[in-house]
Design a protein around this motif. Structure first.
Motif, mmCIF file in Angstrom:
data_model
loop_
_atom_site.group_PDB
_atom_site.id
_atom_site.type_symbol
_atom_site.label_atom_id
_atom_site.label_comp_id
_atom_site.label_asym_id
_atom_site.label_seq_id
_atom_site.Cartn_x
_atom_site.Cartn_y
_atom_site.Cartn_z
ATOM 1 N N ASN A 59 45.613 34.376 25.474
ATOM 2 C CA ASN A 59 45.250 34.790 26.836
ATOM 3 C C ASN A 59 46.250 34.183 27.822
ATOM 4 O O ASN A 59 47.116 33.383 27.425
ATOM 5 C CB ASN A 59 43.802 34.373 27.175
ATOM 6 C CG ASN A 59 43.554 32.900 26.950
ATOM 7 O OD1 ASN A 59 44.146 32.055 27.600
ATOM 8 N ND2 ASN A 59 42.693 32.583 25.987
ATOM 9 N N GLY A 60 46.108 34.541 29.085
ATOM 10 C CA GLY A 60 47.048 34.064 30.095
ATOM 11 C C GLY A 60 46.912 32.572 30.356
ATOM 12 O O GLY A 60 47.889 31.900 30.703
ATOM 13 N N THR A 61 45.702 32.047 30.190
ATOM 14 C CA THR A 61 45.478 30.618 30.397
ATOM 15 C C THR A 61 46.184 29.810 29.316
ATOM 16 O O THR A 61 46.810 28.771 29.603
ATOM 17 C CB THR A 61 43.961 30.328 30.399
ATOM 18 O OG1 THR A 61 43.343 31.206 31.347
ATOM 19 C CG2 THR A 61 43.673 28.895 30.775
ATOM 20 N N LEU A 64 49.797 29.617 30.194
ATOM 21 C CA LEU A 64 50.078 28.574 31.193
ATOM 22 C C LEU A 64 50.045 27.184 30.558
ATOM 23 O O LEU A 64 50.893 26.336 30.852
ATOM 24 C CB LEU A 64 49.063 28.653 32.335
ATOM 25 C CG LEU A 64 49.239 29.837 33.288
ATOM 26 C CD1 LEU A 64 47.978 30.043 34.123
ATOM 27 C CD2 LEU A 64 50.450 29.612 34.203
ATOM 28 N N ASN A 85 44.649 31.338 44.523
ATOM 29 C CA ASN A 85 45.093 31.595 43.162
ATOM 30 C C ASN A 85 43.874 31.579 42.256
ATOM 31 O O ASN A 85 42.843 31.012 42.606
ATOM 32 C CB ASN A 85 46.029 30.434 42.782
ATOM 33 C CG ASN A 85 46.891 30.688 41.576
ATOM 34 O OD1 ASN A 85 46.663 31.633 40.834
ATOM 35 N ND2 ASN A 85 47.877 29.838 41.382
ATOM 36 N N PHE A 86 44.008 32.138 41.072
ATOM 37 C CA PHE A 86 42.974 31.951 40.061
ATOM 38 C C PHE A 86 43.037 30.499 39.575
ATOM 39 O O PHE A 86 44.098 29.891 39.566
ATOM 40 C CB PHE A 86 43.180 32.935 38.911
ATOM 41 C CG PHE A 86 42.073 32.891 37.895
ATOM 42 C CD1 PHE A 86 40.758 33.101 38.270
ATOM 43 C CD2 PHE A 86 42.347 32.616 36.567
ATOM 44 C CE1 PHE A 86 39.730 33.052 37.338
ATOM 45 C CE2 PHE A 86 41.332 32.569 35.628
ATOM 46 C CZ PHE A 86 40.023 32.777 36.017
ATOM 47 N N ALA A 88 42.990 29.111 36.747
ATOM 48 C CA ALA A 88 43.564 28.780 35.435
ATOM 49 C C ALA A 88 44.762 27.832 35.532
ATOM 50 O O ALA A 88 44.884 26.903 34.728
ATOM 51 C CB ALA A 88 43.977 30.061 34.710
ATOM 52 N N LEU A 132 52.920 31.719 41.873
ATOM 53 C CA LEU A 132 52.147 32.938 41.619
ATOM 54 C C LEU A 132 52.838 34.074 42.370
ATOM 55 O O LEU A 132 53.281 33.879 43.505
ATOM 56 C CB LEU A 132 50.714 32.767 42.148
ATOM 57 C CG LEU A 132 49.838 34.032 42.193
ATOM 58 C CD1 LEU A 132 49.521 34.522 40.787
ATOM 59 C CD2 LEU A 132 48.545 33.765 42.956
ATOM 60 N N ASP A 158 53.543 32.065 37.116
ATOM 61 C CA ASP A 158 52.297 32.708 36.725
ATOM 62 C C ASP A 158 52.457 34.172 37.138
ATOM 63 O O ASP A 158 52.273 34.531 38.298
ATOM 64 C CB ASP A 158 51.104 32.057 37.423
ATOM 65 C CG ASP A 158 49.776 32.667 36.986
ATOM 66 O OD1 ASP A 158 49.798 33.788 36.445
ATOM 67 O OD2 ASP A 158 48.726 32.032 37.199
ATOM 68 N N ALA A 160 50.793 36.721 35.984
ATOM 69 C CA ALA A 160 49.607 37.472 35.531
ATOM 70 C C ALA A 160 49.418 38.772 36.310
ATOM 71 O O ALA A 160 48.895 39.749 35.780
ATOM 72 C CB ALA A 160 48.355 36.602 35.644
ATOM 73 N N HIS A 161 49.869 38.776 37.589
ATOM 74 C CA HIS A 161 49.724 39.979 38.420
ATOM 75 C C HIS A 161 50.978 40.857 38.371
ATOM 76 O O HIS A 161 51.010 41.881 39.031
ATOM 77 C CB HIS A 161 49.509 39.595 39.894
ATOM 78 C CG HIS A 161 48.272 38.802 40.156
ATOM 79 N ND1 HIS A 161 47.929 38.373 41.414
ATOM 80 C CD2 HIS A 161 47.288 38.383 39.331
ATOM 81 C CE1 HIS A 161 46.791 37.690 41.354
ATOM 82 N NE2 HIS A 161 46.390 37.678 40.102
ATOM 83 N N SER A 182 49.180 37.674 31.619
ATOM 84 C CA SER A 182 47.816 37.841 31.113
ATOM 85 C C SER A 182 47.566 39.323 30.849
ATOM 86 O O SER A 182 47.952 40.175 31.634
ATOM 87 C CB SER A 182 46.806 37.354 32.152
ATOM 88 O OG SER A 182 45.505 37.817 31.821
ATOM 89 N N PHE A 184 44.320 40.326 30.273
ATOM 90 C CA PHE A 184 42.874 40.430 30.466
ATOM 91 C C PHE A 184 42.523 41.865 30.906
ATOM 92 O O PHE A 184 43.357 42.571 31.466
ATOM 93 C CB PHE A 184 42.434 39.400 31.523
ATOM 94 C CG PHE A 184 40.954 39.348 31.744
ATOM 95 C CD1 PHE A 184 40.099 38.928 30.731
ATOM 96 C CD2 PHE A 184 40.404 39.713 32.966
ATOM 97 C CE1 PHE A 184 38.734 38.880 30.931
ATOM 98 C CE2 PHE A 184 39.035 39.672 33.179
ATOM 99 C CZ PHE A 184 38.193 39.259 32.151
ATOM 100 N N LYS A 187 43.733 43.467 34.234
ATOM 101 C CA LYS A 187 45.134 43.321 34.642
ATOM 102 C C LYS A 187 45.891 44.649 34.456
ATOM 103 O O LYS A 187 45.338 45.612 33.944
ATOM 104 C CB LYS A 187 45.789 42.198 33.828
ATOM 105 C CG LYS A 187 45.098 40.842 33.989
ATOM 106 C CD LYS A 187 45.350 40.218 35.364
ATOM 107 C CE LYS A 187 44.326 39.166 35.737
ATOM 108 N NZ LYS A 187 44.442 37.891 35.054
ATOM 109 N N GLY A 194 44.453 38.507 26.066
ATOM 110 C CA GLY A 194 45.789 38.351 25.514
ATOM 111 C C GLY A 194 46.727 37.831 26.571
ATOM 112 O O GLY A 194 46.390 37.809 27.764
ATOM 113 N N TYR A 327 41.507 34.950 46.482
ATOM 114 C CA TYR A 327 40.535 34.227 45.665
ATOM 115 C C TYR A 327 39.782 33.272 46.576
ATOM 116 O O TYR A 327 40.288 32.929 47.640
ATOM 117 C CB TYR A 327 41.272 33.381 44.606
ATOM 118 C CG TYR A 327 41.984 34.194 43.558
ATOM 119 C CD1 TYR A 327 41.339 34.582 42.390
ATOM 120 C CD2 TYR A 327 43.309 34.557 43.741
ATOM 121 C CE1 TYR A 327 42.007 35.321 41.418
ATOM 122 C CE2 TYR A 327 43.974 35.305 42.767
ATOM 123 C CZ TYR A 327 43.318 35.679 41.611
ATOM 124 O OH TYR A 327 43.967 36.418 40.670
#
Ligand SMILES: *Cc1c(COP(=O)(O)O)cnc(C)c1O
Length: 379
Positions: A59-61, A64, A85-86, A88, A132, A158, A160-161, A182, A184, A187, A194, A327
């Motif tokens: 996963n994305g976490t 990181l 931010n998220f 994670a 981010l 990061d 993820a986005h 990420s 998820f 996303k 993943g 967030y």
């Protein structure tokens, strides 16, 4: 697919025949844990980004966490990260024994980190910056990389986005030392759970490869193929591997990514054109909405009066429009209340006024209109 009670869900998945076939093939292959499909997915992802290495992870976490460890972050280190931010990134910084130091955003027009505030947050203990790319809009990497160079800091993205986002012609995730993605469900490239770590640095790649799989020198897949019979353990690692089913889904999603990002871009531009400046609404990244450099992961609007934000969200829900908040600032959570005296006024202001609107590639024109009309009516 999303809950049918929403006429416009926040995000939505495409359930297609080629996706079912890909998963069916992976199931039928008789090898479900990390193997050839993960390798193929990593190769295709590397190729898209132009990175030397890519590692599929759980996963994305996990991405990181591995990035921080491979970047050498540990006890006593400070790692700068935006608070809008998220959670994670902050959690994983804490997991490696380092201290997250929160930085502010530029302002309501640009919800990415403010390089001046990053500079102000740097101390002799600063080891890394986890940037981010908010909503898919690349942050000011030129300024970040210059600061990092001057102070000897590791830059972790990061992203993820931001699969498919660009900065100055280069892919997000490849600008710093390490990029984290990420996959998820909500996303731009969803597989359920993943992630991916990318880097051009061979030493970092070696550390990520080891840490992803218990610190072991060979993989089950290698032993299965008779390429190795035993192994050594070089470091205390994790099981952060991706599996064949998710990788098979990732390969299908990867083929759609560019087209889907373009569809998101078109909708983001429609939102910007229809909503910016109407009844006190402002759209962050206004001049970059609809631009090809963003993966347009999120569509965010700011209301003029924070007191009205929650009632506006309720009214949108009554129109069947699902919304979210990206967030609640991390430094406002109980676990992260101690900011060491840092103040984050622009983060707090933006977070009190923002609403995340529905955005997914296959939104129908009538759904876009429903959202726009509902927002205008609710303001
Ligand atoms: C989704 C997300 C993550 C975490 O990814 P997971 O795959 O859910 O672990 C990290 N950072 C940001 C900005 C995200 O949006």
């Amino acid at each position: 697919m999303a809950d049918k009670s929403w006429s416009v869900p926040l995000s939505d998945l495409v359930v297609s025949d080629d996706m079912r076939r890909a998963v069916d093939d992976a199931v039928g292959s008789g090898w479900w844990s990390m193997g050839p499909r993960v390798e193929e997915f990593e190769g295709a992802f590397s190729e898209l980004l132009g990175s030397r290495h890519a590692f599929g992870v759980a996963n994305g976490t996990a991405a990181l966490h591995l990035a921080l460890l491979a970047g050498g972050c540990g006890p006593g280190d400070e790692v700068i990260v935006p608070s809008l931010n998220f959670v994670a990134a902050a959690n994983t910084i804490a997991h490696v024994g380092a201290t997250p130091v929160f930085c502010d955003v530029k302002g309501n027009g640009d919800l990415n980190l403010d390089p001046d505030d990053v500079a102000a947050a740097i101390t002799p203990a600063t080891k890394a910056i986890v940037v981010l790319h908010y909503g898919g809009f690349a942050c000011d990497m030129g300024a970040v990389l210059e600061l990092a160079e001057r102070h000897g800091l590791v830059v972790i993205e990061d992203a993820a986005h931001a699969p498919g986002s660009r900065y100055d012609g280069r892919m997000c995730g490849t600008l710093g030392a390490i990029g984290c993605f990420s996959f998820f469900s909500n996303k731009n490239l969803p597989v359920g759970e993943g992630g991916m770590v990318v880097t051009d640095d061979d030493d970092i790649a070696d550390r990520v490869r080891l840490l992803r799989s218990h610190g072991m020198t060979t993989l089950t897949w290698d032993r299965h193929r008779g390429h190795a019979s035993s192994y050594d353990v070089l470091v205390q690692g994790f099981n952060y591997r991706l599996d064949e089913l998710r990788a098979s889904m990732g390969l299908v999603q990867l083929r759609r990514l560019e087209q889907e990002n373009a569809a998101r871009r078109k909708i983001a531009r429609q939102y910007g054109d229809a909503l910016d400046g109407v009844n006190g609404v402002s759209m962050p990244f206004r001049e970059r909405l609809g631009e090809g450099d963003s993966a347009h992961h999120l569509a965010v609007a700011l209301v003029s009066d924070p007191e009205t934000r929650d009632s506006i969200r309720l009214e949108l829900a009554e129109h069947g429009v699902q919304t979210s908040l990206h967030y609640p600032p991390i430094h406002c959570f109980t676990a992260y209340r101690d900011t060491g005296g840092r103040r984050l006024p622009r983060t707090e202001d933006a977070a009190s006024r923002l609403i995340t609107l529905p955005l997914f590639a296959h939104m129908r024109p009538d759904q876009v209109t429903t959202v726009i009309d509902a927002v205008i009516a609710a303001m």
